[in-house]
Design a protein around this motif. Structure first.
Motif, PDB file in Angstrom:
ATOM      1  N   ALA A  48       0.814  -1.216   0.000  1.00 56.10           N
ATOM      2  CA  ALA A  48       0.000   0.000   0.000  1.00 56.10           C
ATOM      3  C   ALA A  48       0.849   1.269   0.000  1.00 56.10           C
ATOM      4  CB  ALA A  48      -0.929   0.003   1.215  1.00 56.10           C
ATOM      5  N   SER A  49       2.038   1.203   0.594  1.00 54.87           N
ATOM      6  CA  SER A  49       2.875   2.403   0.749  1.00 54.87           C
ATOM      7  C   SER A  49       4.314   2.071   0.349  1.00 54.87           C
ATOM      8  CB  SER A  49       2.818   2.912   2.191  1.00 54.87           C
ATOM      9  OG  SER A  49       1.489   3.095   2.629  1.00 54.87           O
ATOM     10  N   ALA A  50       4.494   1.586  -0.852  1.00 56.82           N
ATOM     11  CA  ALA A  50       5.785   1.043  -1.286  1.00 56.82           C
ATOM     12  C   ALA A  50       6.921   2.041  -1.161  1.00 56.82           C
ATOM     13  CB  ALA A  50       5.676   0.548  -2.729  1.00 56.82           C
ATOM     14  N   THR A  51       6.675   3.316  -1.483  1.00 63.48           N
ATOM     15  CA  THR A  51       7.759   4.300  -1.521  1.00 63.48           C
ATOM     16  C   THR A  51       7.940   5.056  -0.209  1.00 63.48           C
ATOM     17  OG1 THR A  51       6.275   5.991  -2.414  1.00 63.48           O
ATOM     18  CG2 THR A  51       7.469   4.620  -3.999  1.00 63.48           C
ATOM     19  N   ALA A  52       7.063   4.815   0.763  1.00 62.57           N
ATOM     20  CA  ALA A  52       7.203   5.482   2.059  1.00 62.57           C
ATOM     21  C   ALA A  52       8.429   4.927   2.780  1.00 62.57           C
ATOM     22  CB  ALA A  52       5.946   5.264   2.900  1.00 62.57           C
ATOM     23  N   VAL A  53       9.127   5.776   3.516  1.00 57.72           N
ATOM     24  CA  VAL A  53      10.316   5.340   4.243  1.00 57.72           C
ATOM     25  C   VAL A  53       9.885   4.534   5.468  1.00 57.72           C
ATOM     26  CG1 VAL A  53      12.371   6.065   5.503  1.00 57.72           C
ATOM     27  CG2 VAL A  53      11.670   7.283   3.433  1.00 57.72           C
ATOM     28  N   ALA A  54      10.436   3.331   5.590  1.00 63.94           N
ATOM     29  CA  ALA A  54      10.085   2.443   6.696  1.00 63.94           C
ATOM     30  C   ALA A  54      11.086   2.524   7.838  1.00 63.94           C
ATOM     31  CB  ALA A  54       9.980   0.998   6.204  1.00 63.94           C
ATOM     32  N   VAL A  55      12.379   2.533   7.510  1.00 63.43           N
ATOM     33  CA  VAL A  55      13.431   2.475   8.530  1.00 63.43           C
ATOM     34  C   VAL A  55      14.570   3.396   8.125  1.00 63.43           C
ATOM     35  CG1 VAL A  55      14.909   0.956   9.904  1.00 63.43           C
ATOM     36  CG2 VAL A  55      12.885   0.016   8.788  1.00 63.43           C
ATOM     37  N   THR A  56      15.108   4.126   9.108  1.00 66.61           N
ATOM     38  CA  THR A  56      16.304   4.925   8.892  1.00 66.61           C
ATOM     39  C   THR A  56      17.310   4.628   9.987  1.00 66.61           C
ATOM     40  OG1 THR A  56      15.350   6.791  10.121  1.00 66.61           O
ATOM     41  CG2 THR A  56      15.092   6.806   7.728  1.00 66.61           C
ATOM     42  N   CYS A  57      18.590   4.745   9.637  1.00 64.64           N
ATOM     43  CA  CYS A  57      19.668   4.603  10.616  1.00 64.64           C
ATOM     44  C   CYS A  57      20.836   5.421  10.094  1.00 64.64           C
ATOM     45  CB  CYS A  57      20.064   3.146  10.799  1.00 64.64           C
ATOM     46  SG  CYS A  57      21.325   2.896  12.069  1.00 64.64           S
ATOM     47  N   ALA A  59      22.607   7.846   7.905  1.00 65.31           N
ATOM     48  CA  ALA A  59      22.302   8.354   6.567  1.00 65.31           C
ATOM     49  C   ALA A  59      21.607   7.319   5.695  1.00 65.31           C
ATOM     50  CB  ALA A  59      23.591   8.820   5.886  1.00 65.31           C
ATOM     51  N   GLN A  60      21.400   6.109   6.225  1.00 68.21           N
ATOM     52  CA  GLN A  60      20.798   5.033   5.442  1.00 68.21           C
ATOM     53  C   GLN A  60      19.292   4.968   5.667  1.00 68.21           C
ATOM     54  OE1 GLN A  60      23.295   1.814   7.118  1.00 68.21           O
ATOM     55  NE2 GLN A  60      24.047   1.520   5.038  1.00 68.21           N
ATOM     56  N   GLN A  61      18.584   4.492   4.679  1.00 65.37           N
ATOM     57  CA  GLN A  61      17.146   4.308   4.820  1.00 65.37           C
ATOM     58  C   GLN A  61      16.651   3.230   3.876  1.00 65.37           C
ATOM     59  OE1 GLN A  61      15.518   8.211   3.728  1.00 65.37           O
ATOM     60  NE2 GLN A  61      14.918   7.396   1.730  1.00 65.37           N
ATOM     61  N   LEU A  62      15.491   2.678   4.221  1.00 65.11           N
ATOM     62  CA  LEU A  62      14.808   1.694   3.390  1.00 65.11           C
ATOM     63  C   LEU A  62      13.342   2.097   3.272  1.00 65.11           C
ATOM     64  CD1 LEU A  62      16.107  -1.692   4.884  1.00 65.11           C
ATOM     65  CD2 LEU A  62      16.711  -0.738   2.642  1.00 65.11           C
TER      66      LEU A  62
END
Length: 408
Positions: A48-57, A59-62
């Protein structure tokens, strides 16, 4: 848990008083059906929210799509290595995006994760690995040589396991009643005990508390605690089940109240979970230094809270934005048992650590040493029942029988 000693004799209640006391303590009992597992709900979010950011740490993110795809790739490898429903997999990973990927992959394979925080003492890790009987250890190359790994324990390096090209959602037979994780208690009252928690317990926890918090995609959660501490279950899945963003706090920053406060201001954290002792140091920084925070909820757990210690916070920020909430609970009851919003008026009340009302799908009783309800105003032991209870302790049938007792 059962009382450690018998409570002094108290006045007996007659039958009507007995029932009235039980009814008075349990006025909000409700049920929250669970149809999916944790990873299935997160996969729905990814679609439903494929491009929303799920996790950051750092400077990295997924994004949700990236997190789901990478976890799927690792899950297929885990399945090929024999992981399935109720199979325990040790997870020894530094705080990172990979930690979240590994945890989710274990669930997607149908297994249950056993958190082995590399920051724990070597002796504790050795005990947990041996006691849990994990079928496989999932870790990182830099940690492999440092961990007390038995020679006969299969090891999978996370980077190698994620190299498969398959990123479709694995199809398994796992159900909400299968285990999601086994978290060890602190060991403050004896040897640490592995506590068995299924998917259903976590999902009903969020369903039953949703009316209080209204979590959503707009929220940013900080993963402040060790993933070996059950408060992390609330942090990780509170973000991912609702489509929010999970901010993984590096270990060194979690130990610096000033750096942590700067981080939560810079990242716009809206949901902060803290033990009272950790918050005390953070509060000192927040009340004395610059920085504009975006918090809407601060949730306490893990320790008794001295409400009067919150006076500097209330005087600086008020008691509505953010809302401070005290939640009592233990690992055996799936993180939280009660809910109590706090206000400046609590500073003048006698109760030092008010715990409020029970979560609606739990029952609770204040009982004497013979499991009879105590009269109002008398001291007793708090017993918790119904939906949030763990399956018991791993390989501790006798202890489980003494702690998880039939409701009379």
């Amino acid at each position: 848990e059962a009382p450690q000693q018998r409570i002094a004799a108290l006045p007996m209640l007659d039958a009507d008083e007995h029932q009235a006391t039980i009814d008075d303590w349990n006025q909000t009992v409700a049920d929250y059906p669970v149809e999916h597992c944790l990873h299935q709900r997160i996969a729905q979010r990814a679609r439903a929210s494929a491009t929303a950011v799920a996790v950051t740490c750092g400077a990295q993110q997924l994004t949700y799509a990236q997190l789901n795809g990478r976890a799927n790739a690792l899950a297929h490898t885990l399945i090929a290595r024999g992981v399935g429903p109720d199979v325990l997999v040790g997870l020894a990973v530094e705080r990172s995006l990979e930690m979240v990927i590994g945890l989710l992959a274990i669930l997607k394979a149908g297994g249950a994760y056993v958190p082995l925080d590399p920051a724990y003492p070597r002796e504790r890790l050795a005990y947990m690995i041996e006691d849990s009987g994990i079928a496989l250890l999932l870790t990182q190359p830099a940690l492999h040589g440092q961990l007390p790994v038995p020679a006969d324990l299969p090891v999978l390096l996370l980077e190698e396991g994620a190299q498969t090209l398959r990123e479709d959602d694995p199809q398994t037979t796992v159900t909400p009643d299968n285990l999601a994780y086994v978290i060890y208690t602190s060991g403050s009252t004896g040897k640490p005990k592995g506590t068995l928690l299924p998917h259903r317990n976590v999902l009903r926890l969020f369903a039953a508390t949703d009316r209080w918090f209204n979590f959503g995609p707009q929220d940013v959660w900080s993963l402040f605690h060790s993933y070996g501490f059950d408060f992390s279950v609330w942090e990780i899945f509170g973000a991912l089940l609702y489509g929010g963003r999970l901010l993984v706090v590096p270990h060194e920053i979690s130990r610096s109240p000033r750096e942590f406060y700067q981080l939560l201001c810079a990242e716009g954290v809206t949901v902060l979970n803290q033990t009272p002792s950790a918050f005390k140091a953070l509060m000192h920084v927040a009340c004395s230094g610059p920085g504009k925070q975006a918090l809407r909820q601060v949730i306490f757990g893990g320790e008794a809270l001295d409400v009067k210690s919150l006076r500097p916070w209330f005087e600086r920020f008020g008691d509505r934005a953010p809302q401070l909430v005290n939640m009592y609970g233990i690992t055996e009851t799936t993180v939280h048992v009660t809910y109590r919003p706090l206000s400046m008026a609590d500073l003048e009340r006698e109760a030092s650590s008010p715990i409020g009302e029970p979560i609606a799908d739990l029952s609770w009783y204040l009982l004497d040493g013979d499991l009879n309800p105590v009269p109002k105003g008398c001291v007793g032991e708090l017993y918790v029942g119904r939906a949030g209870l763990a399956r018991g302790y791993l390989k501790r049938g006798e202890l489980t029988a003494t702690r998880f007792v039939p409701d009379p």
